[in-house]
Design a protein around this motif. Structure first.
Motif, PDB file in Angstrom:
ATOM      1  N   LEU A 254       0.740  -1.254  -0.039  1.00 48.42           N
ATOM      2  CA  LEU A 254      -0.037   0.103  -0.197  1.00 48.42           C
ATOM      3  C   LEU A 254       0.676   1.407  -0.009  1.00 48.42           C
ATOM      4  O   LEU A 254       0.290   2.255  -0.258  1.00 48.42           O
ATOM      5  CB  LEU A 254      -1.007   0.045   1.292  1.00 48.42           C
ATOM      6  CG  LEU A 254      -2.074  -1.313   1.129  1.00 48.42           C
ATOM      7  CD1 LEU A 254      -2.821  -1.029   2.498  1.00 48.42           C
ATOM      8  CD2 LEU A 254      -3.012  -0.776   0.077  1.00 48.42           C
ATOM      9  N   LEU A 256       3.281   2.622  -1.680  1.00 45.15           N
ATOM     10  CA  LEU A 256       3.493   3.625  -2.988  1.00 45.15           C
ATOM     11  C   LEU A 256       2.109   4.030  -3.465  1.00 45.15           C
ATOM     12  O   LEU A 256       2.198   5.354  -3.764  1.00 45.15           O
ATOM     13  CB  LEU A 256       4.011   2.756  -3.952  1.00 45.15           C
ATOM     14  CG  LEU A 256       5.182   3.314  -4.633  1.00 45.15           C
ATOM     15  CD1 LEU A 256       6.074   4.390  -4.079  1.00 45.15           C
ATOM     16  CD2 LEU A 256       5.868   2.500  -5.884  1.00 45.15           C
ATOM     17  N   PRO A 257       0.816   3.280  -3.572  1.00 43.39           N
ATOM     18  CA  PRO A 257      -0.232   3.792  -3.891  1.00 43.39           C
ATOM     19  C   PRO A 257      -0.679   5.027  -2.998  1.00 43.39           C
ATOM     20  O   PRO A 257      -1.043   6.051  -3.508  1.00 43.39           O
ATOM     21  CB  PRO A 257      -1.335   2.898  -3.796  1.00 43.39           C
ATOM     22  CG  PRO A 257      -0.411   1.651  -4.062  1.00 43.39           C
ATOM     23  CD  PRO A 257       0.812   1.928  -3.383  1.00 43.39           C
ATOM     24  N   ILE A 258      -0.510   4.910  -1.674  1.00 45.91           N
ATOM     25  CA  ILE A 258      -0.904   5.852  -0.533  1.00 45.91           C
ATOM     26  C   ILE A 258      -0.104   7.222  -1.032  1.00 45.91           C
ATOM     27  O   ILE A 258      -0.463   8.349  -1.155  1.00 45.91           O
ATOM     28  CB  ILE A 258      -0.566   5.619   0.833  1.00 45.91           C
ATOM     29  CG1 ILE A 258      -1.629   4.326   1.034  1.00 45.91           C
ATOM     30  CG2 ILE A 258      -0.598   6.613   1.840  1.00 45.91           C
ATOM     31  CD1 ILE A 258      -1.744   3.626   2.442  1.00 45.91           C
ATOM     32  N   ALA A 260       1.218   7.940  -3.802  1.00 50.01           N
ATOM     33  CA  ALA A 260       0.934   8.634  -5.146  1.00 50.01           C
ATOM     34  C   ALA A 260      -0.254   9.534  -4.845  1.00 50.01           C
ATOM     35  O   ALA A 260      -0.498  10.411  -5.374  1.00 50.01           O
ATOM     36  CB  ALA A 260       0.602   7.575  -6.101  1.00 50.01           C
ATOM     37  N   PHE A 261      -1.233   8.887  -4.109  1.00 47.69           N
ATOM     38  CA  PHE A 261      -2.527   9.485  -3.917  1.00 47.69           C
ATOM     39  C   PHE A 261      -2.227  10.721  -3.112  1.00 47.69           C
ATOM     40  O   PHE A 261      -3.018  11.888  -3.311  1.00 47.69           O
ATOM     41  CB  PHE A 261      -3.424   8.608  -2.865  1.00 47.69           C
ATOM     42  CG  PHE A 261      -4.584   9.399  -2.830  1.00 47.69           C
ATOM     43  CD1 PHE A 261      -5.751   9.256  -3.433  1.00 47.69           C
ATOM     44  CD2 PHE A 261      -5.096   9.606  -1.314  1.00 47.69           C
ATOM     45  CE1 PHE A 261      -6.896  10.132  -3.271  1.00 47.69           C
ATOM     46  CE2 PHE A 261      -6.300  10.041  -1.147  1.00 47.69           C
ATOM     47  CZ  PHE A 261      -7.130  10.404  -1.814  1.00 47.69           C
ATOM     48  N   THR A 428       1.083  15.833 -11.061  1.00 48.39           N
ATOM     49  CA  THR A 428       1.386  14.752 -10.263  1.00 48.39           C
ATOM     50  C   THR A 428       2.362  13.889 -11.208  1.00 48.39           C
ATOM     51  O   THR A 428       3.204  13.245 -10.721  1.00 48.39           O
ATOM     52  CB  THR A 428       0.222  13.724  -9.966  1.00 48.39           C
ATOM     53  OG1 THR A 428      -0.964  14.469  -9.633  1.00 48.39           O
ATOM     54  CG2 THR A 428       0.279  12.769  -8.912  1.00 48.39           C
TER      55      THR A 428
END
Lengths: 683, 57
Positions: A254, A256-258, A260-261, A428
């Motif tokens: 999780l 990296l997605p967190i 990125a978000f 982003t």
């Protein structure tokens, strides 16, 4: 200053409030006095060389055991020590108990409880340090095991008896540890060294370990006894709130997605939604409808010459205004990044990135300069000196410039607003293109002889999460924002005048002021020569070429050039633009409305050589002309290749095929080969 | 000459003010450079490496 260890690597001095005779020197955060890292060397050199009147040792109360190691070393220096146990608010909140009276008795130094975050006990700690300095009495020290004490006594007698009494023990312990820097400093005779070596070898034989490990182990045994007597943890083995958050935030899948978000949210708010509205107001209303028309009509009314009116209204206000128009966006961006830093999240990002970077041959230590560089590239490049390995440091210097700094953000925001309807995805993408460029470069360079080798180990303590302190985040935001405004008022203003002058004069048919004429300006001619180089990247017009080159003066100047030229071209007369914003008009004028050309322009300007100030920092840190030019050259070539690949493969999706498409595929194949080829230099 | 000055008085005054501002900016930039102040305008106080440029010998 970021809220993570390793950011401060130098000492800072200041006067204690209401005590003008008291100078406080803030040293970098360290865990021991071993000379392994730059921070430790800086702190140790100061403490040993300059011998302050007293040491105020700030200890993290939530990591007492780890922090007391340094305390035991400081006490040996023979300088009065006051230990301030910080984060006591969290210690109490966790239900843990520290018996400070007993700890004070056993350590032999005054102990003060503080909470730096809540400003509790700070003054008492400083006053305790003043008292300790006035008393001037070195605090008692703990003892090592018999064999070690025996060797230390011999060393004191043989090697350091001529030093002041209170300093002898620390030097003796360091000699026992065979500390190379101390041995070099003392310049002992061969006979003395041989004699000392016999004592050290005898202790090593008796305790069956090497001298340095013996001292380390015995210190931890001593600290364990202190902890047993003075510290009670309420929930042994239970997770704290920070631990629980970290289980999700730093989770292997999780994390990296967190991240990125989180970055998307930051850019969505600062560039996309609120930021887009503010920039629209600043450019279209404040500058477009109010300031520029008012200045132009006022100058006209007082009878100013047309050329001066043009210089001020179009050249200066157009250029400076184009940059200042991004101030609210930048302020929001800096505010959000400061919140992420202050609450402790960004230090987790360094930890997350270490895991990723390590796979590609870079250490998490390289990410710290990159975090700093998201504000400004210059301190980011300079922060790379904390990396001990020469090859890793050089690689970090070369790649830190890829991270979009505050000055590059107006370029990103401009392209997003001009061609992508203010989409937050552009900003982003810009950030992650920068991170991607670092990773790709890391993989490519690590496979070369000059950079091969394992990355340096990266150890950092993660601070507990806490609510951001308003004063901290506003100060950080203001400092970053103010530097942005200052540059607009100085460098950008001067550059805007040069742009206006060069774009108002012509050599065609003799040197003359163009005015309402249609001859080519000097800037136009120069721009057309340069534009040939950028034509394969999709932005082969002279304005974009000039903007890219002047971006070397300061990256904000890229939008400053567009602002000046847009004002001078009088865009609305040139093209039928209907109800477009000024940014969209600029997008149409300078990129023909091509999203791909604009995106390629943004990528090139993000990844190519940084501004002159950052190039100067590269030169200073590389300390070698060849490496400096290699770094700048690498960035330019890399930026050119990526922009060319993106532009021509992008065009292919629109059905456009040319010789450049073939070259783009060859470059892509070469890039993939460099990424996947076998590393011949692995150990 | 006098007629020229009278006719272009506004231009001369505004241009002079502009020249003074630009000169002040350039002088300030040169002075900062000589004093070793921040080359990047980022503010040395906030820079973790400021001692490199401003070490007190």
């Amino acid at each position: 200053m970021g809220n993570w260890p390793g950011v401060t690597v130098e000492k800072k001095e200041g006067k204690l409030k209401k005590h003008s005779d008291v100078t406080i020197t803030d040293l970098p955060g360290i865990y021991s006095l071993s000379p392994y890292t730059l921070e430790e060397v800086v702190a140790r050199n100061y403490l040993v060389g300059e011998r302050p009147d007293a040491i105020l040792n700030i200890i993290d109360g939530t990591n007492l055991e780890r922090n007391l190691y340094l305390t035991t070393q400081l006490i040996e220096l023979g300088i009065p020590v006051v230990a301030a146990i910080n984060m006591m608010d969290i210690v109490r909140k966790n239900g843990d108990k520290i018996n400070t009276d007993e700890l004070s008795r056993q350590l032999g130094c005054k102990i003060v409880e503080i909470s730096a975050l809540k400003s509790d006990g700070i003054l008492q700690a400083a006053e305790a340090a003043i008292k300790a300095a006035e008393s001037g009495k070195p605090v008692p020290q703990h003892t090592f095991s018999g064999a070690v004490e025996h060797a230390i006594a011999h060393i004191e007698e043989a090697a350091v008896h001529n030093l002041p009494l209170e300093q002898q023990r620390w030097y003796a312990v360091k000699i026992f540890e065979r500390d190379e820097k101390i041995l070099a400093q003392l310049n002992l005779s061969e006979t003395t060294l041989e004699h000392i070596e016999q004592d050290i070898l005898a202790a090593e034989k008796e305790l069956d370990d090497d001298a340095e490990s013996i001292i380390t182990n015995e210190r931890y045994v001593y600290i364990a006894s202190l902890m047993k007597a003075c510290y009670k943890k309420k929930s042994v083995g239970k997770l704290t709130t920070s631990d629980k958050i970290d289980k999700i935030v730093t989770n292997r899948i999780l994390a990296l997605p967190i991240f990125a978000f989180a970055m998307f949210l930051v850019y969505y708010i600062s560039i996309g939604s609120i930021g887009d509205w503010t920039v629209g107001f600043m450019n279209d209303t404040l500058f477009g409808e109010w300031i520029v028309p008012w200045v132009a009509s006022s100058l006209d009314a007082i009878g100013c010459a047309d050329w001066l009116n043009g210089l001020i209204a179009d050249g200066i206000i157009g250029g400076v205004g184009a940059v200042l128009g991004f101030v609210p966006q930048m302020m929001i961006l800096f505010l959000l990044l400061s919140i992420l830093e202050d609450c402790g999240y960004m230090s987790r990002v360094a930890f997350i990135m270490d895991r990723i970077f390590r796979k590609f041959g870079l250490s998490g230590k390289s990410f710290i300069p990159m975090l700093v560089a998201s504000g400004c590239g210059v301190p980011g490049i300079m922060a790379s000196r904390t990396i001990e390995q020469d090859r890793d440091r050089k690689m970090t210097i070369m790649t830190t410039g890829f991270i979009p700094c505050g000055a590059k953000m107006p370029i990103v925001a401009f392209i997003a607003g001009a061609l992508f309807g203010g989409s937050a995805w552009v900003a982003t993408a810009a950030y992650f293109i920068g991170v991607g460029a670092v990773i790709v470069s890391g993989i490519i360079l690590k496979k070369t002889k000059a950079f091969a080798g394992d990355p340096a180990p990266f150890v950092m303590e993660l601070p507990s999460y806490h609510a951001p302190v308003a004063s901290n985040i506003f100060r950080a935001t203001w400092e970053r924002g103010w530097s942005f405004i200052k540059r607009a008022g100085t460098v950008i203003l001067a550059a805007s005048i040069i742009i206006w002058v060069l774009n108002s004069l012509s050599f065609e048919g003799g040197f003359h002021y163009i005015g309402e004429g249609d001859s080519k300006s000097i800037l136009n001619v120069i721009g057309e020569w340069i534009a040939v180089v950028f034509a394969p990247l999709g932005f082969g017009n002279w304005q974009a070429a000039v903007a890219t080159i002047l971006g070397l003066v300061a990256k904000e100047e890229v939008v400053g050039v567009f602002g000046s030229l847009a004002g001078m071209e009088n865009m609305l007369d040139l093209v039928e633009m209907g109800d477009l914003t000024s940014q969209q008009q600029a997008g149409l004028l300078f990129f023909g409305g091509s999203k791909l050309a604009g995106f390629s322009f943004m990528i090139f300007n993000l990844l190519c050589a940084p501004c002159f100030a950052a190039m100067g920092a590269i030169k200073r840190e590389m300390n070698n002309a060849k490496w400096t030019w290699f770094a700048i050259g690498y960035m330019c070539v890399f930026a050119y290749a990526i922009s060319l690949i993106v532009y021509h493969i992008g065009l292919l999706f629109g059905g456009v095929f040319s010789a450049w498409t073939v070259i783009a595929f060859i470059l892509l194949a070469a890039l993939i080969y460099l990424l996947v080829r076998k590393n011949k230099h692995t150990a | 000459m006098f007629d020229f000055i009278v006719q272009n008085l506004a231009t001369i005054i505004v241009f002079t003010i502009l020249l003074v501002i630009v000169a002040a900016i350039i002088i300030n930039m040169i002075r900062n450079k000589k004093l070793g102040k921040s080359s990047c305008s980022c503010g040395c106080k906030a820079c973790p490496m400021s001692d490199t440029c401003h070490s007190k010998k």
